[in-house]
Structure formats: structure tokens, C-alpha cells
Design an enzyme around this catalytic site. Structure first.
Site, short mmCIF file in Angstrom:
data_model
loop_
_atom_site.label_atom_id
_atom_site.label_comp_id
_atom_site.label_asym_id
_atom_site.label_seq_id
_atom_site.Cartn_x
_atom_site.Cartn_y
_atom_site.Cartn_z
CG HIS A 100 69.49 69.32 79.44
ND1 HIS A 100 68.16 69.05 79.65
CD2 HIS A 100 69.75 70.38 80.23
CE1 HIS A 100 67.65 69.89 80.53
NE2 HIS A 100 68.61 70.72 80.90
CG ASP A 123 64.32 67.38 79.94
OD1 ASP A 123 63.91 66.74 78.97
OD2 ASP A 123 65.53 67.48 80.23
CG HIS A 125 64.35 62.73 78.40
ND1 HIS A 125 64.28 63.68 77.39
CD2 HIS A 125 64.10 61.54 77.81
CE1 HIS A 125 63.99 63.08 76.24
NE2 HIS A 125 63.87 61.79 76.47
CG ASP A 127 68.21 65.17 81.43
OD1 ASP A 127 68.02 64.19 80.68
OD2 ASP A 127 68.08 66.35 81.05
CG HIS A 140 72.03 64.19 76.27
ND1 HIS A 140 71.21 64.57 75.23
CD2 HIS A 140 71.92 62.84 76.33
CE1 HIS A 140 70.63 63.51 74.68
NE2 HIS A 140 71.05 62.46 75.34
CG ASP A 227 65.68 69.05 76.64
OD1 ASP A 227 65.32 69.21 75.47
OD2 ASP A 227 66.47 68.15 76.99
CG ASP A 229 63.62 66.63 75.20
OD1 ASP A 229 63.09 66.92 76.28
OD2 ASP A 229 64.69 65.99 75.14
CD GLU A 272 69.65 68.01 74.15
OE1 GLU A 272 69.77 67.79 72.92
OE2 GLU A 272 70.33 67.41 75.02
#
Length: 300
Positions: A100, A123, A125, A127, A140, A227, A229, A272
Site C-alpha cells: 500500500h 482498508d 488499517h 495507514d 505501507h 486494500d 485486507d 496488497e
């Protein structure tokens, strides 16, 4: 959906984190049939190939805890230049990662063409880390902070301007793993976030409706940074930082379908995908299926 001229750009970047294999993500997504899928929908697809990413010895730069800083800056600058050229032609950039950290280059190149670029950050997360708040030094985990103008000068000043986005033009969807520094930054800057709590409580339909309404009136373009994830690891196992309890496959299709109907997006990236951690290329196939929905694919 109006048919688009899509410019496909691969970014085999694995230097923003520690787990090898995510550099093969663009190849895995191509192998899963992304070009054929989009062309079947009537779009024109030009594959621009992959950005060249140097593979130095993995290290911290002398004056910072950031891993592989110089190589990430170089790759991000090349990506930003490529994406800026795509936007100057009036085409739709579709960027394939890679980890990412590539969003640093994506947003630097795309935002050059807009006064108020909006960002949907799909996402697990935020980030939103910096060198000071990151537990790992992995870049990332920093691209959204960098794009806000927060972080190492070499990262925030790619293409010689900063910031790339404003906090009020960001919507994070699917967050369920935030570091303390990220939580503070979200509150301090007033960034709109739909965690898994909101998705569970409100439903994805309401989350996307609110996100579209929120961005439509304040932005002149919207970039989707997805992303894999963000999805639950049961649906997308081939990612480097899986977090259980994520967005379902069906909810993600609904989100993409609604974004397609709104015709809001002006660029997108899917990141990712790590084939080494995957099961028979399942995660790349999920990415391609979601791209199908994003670009207007329907059952009937």
C-alpha cells in the site's frame, strides 16, 4: 456506466513492508483475467506494464527508522509521473499493487489534476502512521498520512507539492486495526471513518450512500484505494497483514456496485495481493471480481 479508457499500471512494490511476495501482485491480478474482464464490459484497456522498482538491500535509512525510504521515494516518483500522464490524456488510471505504500505515488500523480480530490480508503488499517508513531517503520502503514502532508519530507514532497489531499475529503471504510497515533490523528483532523462497528450496525448500503453524499458535494474527483485486507481473511487470504472480522465478499461487491452506479470515481488502485500467502490465486481472483463490479458488471 459510460465506457472508459482504462490505463492499467502495475507496481511490483514490496519494500513498504517486510513480507516478500506482494511484488508479484500485479502479475497475479493480470493472470486472474483483469484485462479480459474489463474488455468484456466494453471498456478499452491499455496495459502500460509495470513501474520499475529497484530491489536494494533492505535497510533503514541512516537518519530515520523508515525502511527502504530511498527506494520507495524513487518508485513513488516514477509512478506519480506515469499516473499524471495518464490523467493528462483523460484516461482512467487503474493501478495494481504491490504493497500500500504505492498510494503515495498514485495520489501524488492523480491529485495534480484536481483542486479537491476525494479519497475512499477501503482498508482494515488507517495507514496514518509516521516515523514517530509507527511501531515497525514500514512505509505501507503511512501513505494516507504522507498524502496529508504528514511525514518524512522526501515522501510528502513527491512531485514538489504537498498536501495531496485534505482531511475533510477522505473517507475510510472497514477500519478495525488502528494504532494510537492514528486514532489521535483521525480525531485531530476530523477524518470520516466507518469502522467495522458502523458497517455491522448501519449496513454497507448506508455506509456507501453516506460516503457518496459526503464526497459528491465537496470534491472534483474521487480516488478509490482498496486494500484487499479490508476484506475478511476468509475471503481474501493472500494479504500480508490480515485482520479477522473484516468486510465480506458480498458486502464488498455491493460497495463496488453502488460506486459504479454513482459514477463517482476518477481513478482506483487495488493493493496488497500476495500470491505466496494465497490459496490458488483466490485473492487476485477476488480483486478482479470486485473490479468487474466497480466497472459496471451486473448479473442481469
Amino acid at each position: 456506466m459510460k465506457k472508459k479508457n482504462i490505463a492499467l499500471v502495475g507496481v511490483p512494490m514490496d519494500l513498504g513492508q517486510m513480507r516478500r511476495g506482494v511484488d508479484m501482485g500485479p502479475s497475479a491480478i493480470r493472470y486472474a483475467g483483469v484485462i479480459e474482464r474489463l474488455e468484456q464490459l466494453g471498456h478499452t484497456v491499455e496495459d502500460l506494464g509495470d513501474i520499475r522498482i529497484d530491489q536494494p538491500e533492505r535497510e533503514h535509512t541512516a537518519d530515520t527508522n523508515l525502511r527502504n525510504l530511498d527506494a520507495v521515494v524513487k518508485g513513488s516518483t516514477e509512478l506519480a509521473t506515469t499516473v499524471r500522464s495518464v490523467k493528462e490524456k483523460g484516461d482512467f488510471p487503474l493501478i495494481l499493487g504491490g504493497d500500500h505504500s504505492i498510494a503515495i505515488g498514485s495520489l501524488a500523480g492523480i491529485s495534480k489534476r484536481y483542486e479537491n480530490l476525494g479519497v475512499i480508503w477501503y482498508d482494515a488499517h488507517g495507514d496514518l502512521n509516521t516515523g514517530e508513531t509507527s511501531p515497525s517503520g514500514n512505509i505501507h502503514g503511512m501513505p494516507l498520512a504522507v498524502s496529508l502532508g504528514i511525514g518524512h519530507p522526501d515522501l510528502v514532497n513527491i512531485l514538489d507539492y504537498t498536501p495531496k489531499v485534505k482531511p475533510e475529503n477522505i473517507v475510510i471504510i472497514g477500519a478495525r486495526s488502528l494504532d494510537e497515533g492514528e486514532r489521535e490523528l483521525i480525531k485531530e483532523r476530523g477524518i470520516r471513518v466507518y469502522t467495522m462497528h458502523e458497517i455491522d450496525r448501519m449496513g454497507m448500503t448506508k455506509v456507501i450512500e453516506e460516503s457518496i453524499d459526503y464526497l459528491k458535494g465537496r470534491t472534483d474527483g474521487v480516488h478509490l484505494s482498496l486494500d484487499l485486507d479490508g476484506l475478511d481473511p476468509l475471503d481474501a487470504p493472500g494479504v500480508g497483514t490480515p485482520v479477522i472480522g473484516g468486510i465480506s465478499y458480498r458486502e464488498s461487491h455491493l460497495a463496488m456496485e453502488m460506486l459504479a452506479e454513482a459514477d463517482l470515481l476518477t481513478s482506483a488502485e487495488f493493493v496488497e495481493v500476495n500470491p505466496i500467502l494465497d490459496e490458488k490465486n483466490k485473492t487476485a481472483k477476488v480483486a478482479v471480481a470486485l473490479m468487474g463490479s466497480l466497472f459496471g458488471e451486473k448479473l442481469l
